[in-house]
Write a protein that holds these residues in place. Sequence first.
Motif, short mmCIF file in Angstrom:
data_model
loop_
_atom_site.label_atom_id
_atom_site.label_comp_id
_atom_site.label_asym_id
_atom_site.label_seq_id
_atom_site.Cartn_x
_atom_site.Cartn_y
_atom_site.Cartn_z
N LEU B 457 66.36 6.01 47.63
CA LEU B 457 64.94 5.94 47.29
C LEU B 457 64.62 6.82 46.08
O LEU B 457 63.77 6.48 45.25
N LEU B 458 65.32 7.94 45.99
CA LEU B 458 65.01 8.89 44.92
C LEU B 458 65.24 8.33 43.52
O LEU B 458 64.68 8.82 42.55
N VAL B 459 66.09 7.30 43.41
CA VAL B 459 66.34 6.73 42.08
C VAL B 459 65.81 5.30 41.99
O VAL B 459 66.10 4.60 41.04
N ASP B 460 65.03 4.90 43.00
CA ASP B 460 64.46 3.56 42.95
C ASP B 460 63.35 3.50 41.90
O ASP B 460 62.48 4.38 41.87
N PRO B 461 63.34 2.48 41.05
CA PRO B 461 62.32 2.44 39.98
C PRO B 461 60.89 2.43 40.52
O PRO B 461 60.01 3.04 39.92
N ARG B 462 60.67 1.76 41.66
CA ARG B 462 59.29 1.73 42.18
C ARG B 462 58.86 3.12 42.63
O ARG B 462 57.74 3.55 42.36
N PHE B 463 59.75 3.78 43.32
CA PHE B 463 59.43 5.13 43.78
C PHE B 463 59.18 6.05 42.58
O PHE B 463 58.20 6.80 42.53
N LEU B 464 60.06 5.93 41.60
CA LEU B 464 59.90 6.78 40.41
C LEU B 464 58.62 6.42 39.66
O LEU B 464 57.94 7.28 39.11
N GLY B 465 58.26 5.12 39.64
CA GLY B 465 57.03 4.69 38.97
C GLY B 465 55.81 5.30 39.63
O GLY B 465 54.89 5.77 38.95
N ILE B 466 55.81 5.29 40.97
CA ILE B 466 54.68 5.88 41.68
C ILE B 466 54.61 7.39 41.42
O ILE B 466 53.53 7.95 41.21
N GLN B 467 55.75 8.01 41.40
CA GLN B 467 55.76 9.45 41.10
C GLN B 467 55.20 9.72 39.70
O GLN B 467 54.43 10.65 39.48
N ALA B 468 55.58 8.84 38.77
CA ALA B 468 55.09 9.03 37.40
C ALA B 468 53.58 8.83 37.34
O ALA B 468 52.87 9.57 36.65
N ALA B 469 53.08 7.80 38.09
CA ALA B 469 51.63 7.56 38.09
C ALA B 469 50.89 8.75 38.68
O ALA B 469 49.87 9.20 38.14
N LEU B 470 51.43 9.26 39.78
CA LEU B 470 50.78 10.42 40.39
C LEU B 470 50.85 11.63 39.46
O LEU B 470 49.91 12.42 39.37
N GLY B 471 51.97 11.75 38.77
CA GLY B 471 52.09 12.85 37.81
C GLY B 471 51.06 12.73 36.70
O GLY B 471 50.49 13.74 36.25
N LEU B 472 50.80 11.48 36.27
CA LEU B 472 49.80 11.27 35.22
C LEU B 472 48.41 11.68 35.71
O LEU B 472 47.65 12.35 35.00
N VAL B 473 48.11 11.26 36.95
CA VAL B 473 46.80 11.64 37.53
C VAL B 473 46.72 13.17 37.62
O VAL B 473 45.69 13.77 37.29
N ALA B 474 47.82 13.79 38.02
CA ALA B 474 47.82 15.25 38.14
C ALA B 474 47.61 15.90 36.78
O ALA B 474 46.91 16.92 36.66
N LEU B 475 48.18 15.29 35.74
CA LEU B 475 48.01 15.85 34.40
C LEU B 475 46.56 15.77 33.97
O LEU B 475 46.01 16.71 33.38
#
Lengths: 218, 589
Positions: B457-475
């Motif tokens: 899961l840690l290297v799944d593109p969907r999981f990573l995409g969601i993490q990136a989206a959340l990171g953007l919101v956090a930024l």
Amino acid sequence: MKILVYLALLLAMALPAHAVGESLPALWEKATRLESEGHAVEAALACRRLLALNPGYAPARDLLAKIHISLKLPPPATDWRDRAAGFFPPDRLAIGGSLCLWTGLFGILATLLSPAWGRWRLPAFLFLPAGLAALAFSAAIDPRIARSRECVVTLPGGAPVYPAPSVDDSRTTARVPDGTPLSFRSRSGRWTAVTLPDGRNGWILSEALTPVVPAEQS
Amino acid sequence: MNLPLRILIMIAFLGLLRPSAAWSQEATAGLSSPAIQVGQSAEIVVTVRGTKSADVPQQLQVPGLDIQLFGRSSRFEMNNFQVTSSIALTYRVTARQAGEFDIPPIPVQSGGKTISTNPLRLQVVPAAAPLPGVPSASNRSVSASTGQGEPFFGDLVLSKKKAYVGEVIPAELRYYFRSDIGGEVGDRPVLAGEGFTMQKPAQSPKREQIVNGENYVVFSFQTALTAAKSGRIEIPAATLEARLQLPGSVPSGFEEMFRQFGGMVPQGMFTDSRQVAIETRPASLEILPLPKDGRPQDFSGAIGQFEMEATASPLKVAAGEPITLRVTVSGQGNLDAMGAPRLMEADGWKSYPPGESVTVNDAIRFSGRKTYEFLLVARESQSRTPAVEFSYFDPNSASYRTLTKEPIAVEAQGGESRLQATPGQTATAPVPSASPSASPANAVAAPPAGSRSWRPLLVDPRFLGIQAALGLVALVALGLVGWRLRSLLPGVRRKAAARALSRSFAALATTSNDDFCEAAVNHLANTWQVRPIDLAARLESVPLDDGDRLALRELVTRAEESRYSPRGTRPIDQRSRDRIQTALARLHL
């Protein structure tokens, strides 16, 4: 709370993007059938793959140990990562860690934005490192990562190990019997550099090896 | 050319010469032959570089050898205008008895210092015996094959000319450089041929040797050849790259100039730097197949001369515990390629393929020992380990030999209940019984659950995409927080106040006369950061120009009038307004 629910829903959507070719029950059925038909090496490979997907499945571990005895191989090695992955499924641990991480981060931001959220500052600061630790632990114990370099000799009769990637060099480091698990190091043309169970390094023809975690799907 | 001009040119030329003082002193010793017969003589040449005088003992005390100094010569060398001087001292060694003799380092007194040469080893064989194969044969071949005074050449020395398939043949690649030649030598020679493999050459310490009366520096590389097929195998030339300073031609005119002074051009004054590839002589090997007659069924593939030792530990174990049977095969031969010894009468034991380790005594992996560790688990109670048998082919006698080690007395309980992992591996769960009724397939009904994807899961593109989206919101949220917090910073607050003052002062210019006093008072209060009611007191305490103080006092008075007088404010005339504005401008600056 609503934010957490939405986050959980989003993360749940991220689950299996690439399903395994064979389901776990099918893998288990395959392992037992091959073992009963006398195809011990293939059965051991199926057991190893099953254990990579579910390290806590004791029957597969027992069957693998039995096959090792029949192949006159040393008992299969397990380490703390296998035991930990049996207790904490890595994918669930990753989801939990991700939830903790973002809850902590957004919680800290909220306490900075509004004094009304000030009492949540300490829990938020605890959630953040806990989430990071859970993600790191998940990566460390996941057999699909930890065993991604493991391969098995599937050439009937075993395979010679050479000190260099060439048959011109008549010296052989050793001869490994089929079914022996090896650690993949690198690849050069038809040759694969491996580490033997006793720690020595050598080269084996790639045709003699099958990776435990299928390469095209890992 | 007239004489004074010639003398000037000669002086200038000699001025270019660098003295030998820059060279560090070095003393080396070399034997004319590493092996001689009793009664014969060899020479030791001690070369001392970087000095013009050196003293050595007249004789050396080595029991069994008679070593006397009998010659001394000086040499003046010049390489590209760099002058070196060296002294060669020659000892004659006469052997009185057979044996191997270590000649200790020879002390050399030079310039108030004592330096030592390298030690030497001389082999002396009885008068009737032939000289040992490798070195002396090579010396003869070197002498015969090389021309007098050749500046450099290579030589391949094989320990034998006839061998068997798979046998390790020690060899030495030698490269000779006349001692008056300078330069740099490559790391290792290159030898590529078919039908054999070669160990990576290992360089031996540099030494000196006299060939055809000339002193040579010898770079030698130890290696080993192993033939992969039978028949005649040609060993091609092994090439060593080097960059050498070779004697060069004298420019026209110099020879005549030196002759006019009654001399000749010093040797080595002019050199050419050349990249050269030095080759050994090609050689051939006659390779025989291993004989089929007398080959043991368990022939291990070992070729050479070997001995075998075996130990067991622990000597007493409980049921299921392993005993390690350690078998050491030592000697000379193909250590890397040979197979493991065989366990005899091992039916009562469960054994695994042995672990192997090789300890070599030389750089070419020819001499050493190989240790095999057998892990033995008793199926039923045992009082002795299996016997060990090891077969090898001895090329010297052209026959197969079998070494046997008798069983070792142990106490091992039978059973498999506590089978442990091999050393270095983690113990596993108890091994299941091999009986069909206990097969895991039968014992387990429920299908296993677990991961459904090979991709973590840690290297799944969907999981990573969601993490990136959340990171953007956090930024974004972080930016918002930052924006909110920045107004609290003292520097930011000071700058904002300064900007507000500038704006209010600029606005005074366009304010009507009716509103001017109120706006000017507010500006002044903001400038001094006091309340308008406190301006009068502050005005008296602030150091101001008298004119400015009067103008500002009028402003404050007018403001108080407008605040407290029922008649309101008197209209301000343009002159007063200008004075007040000027005073405020000075304050603002």
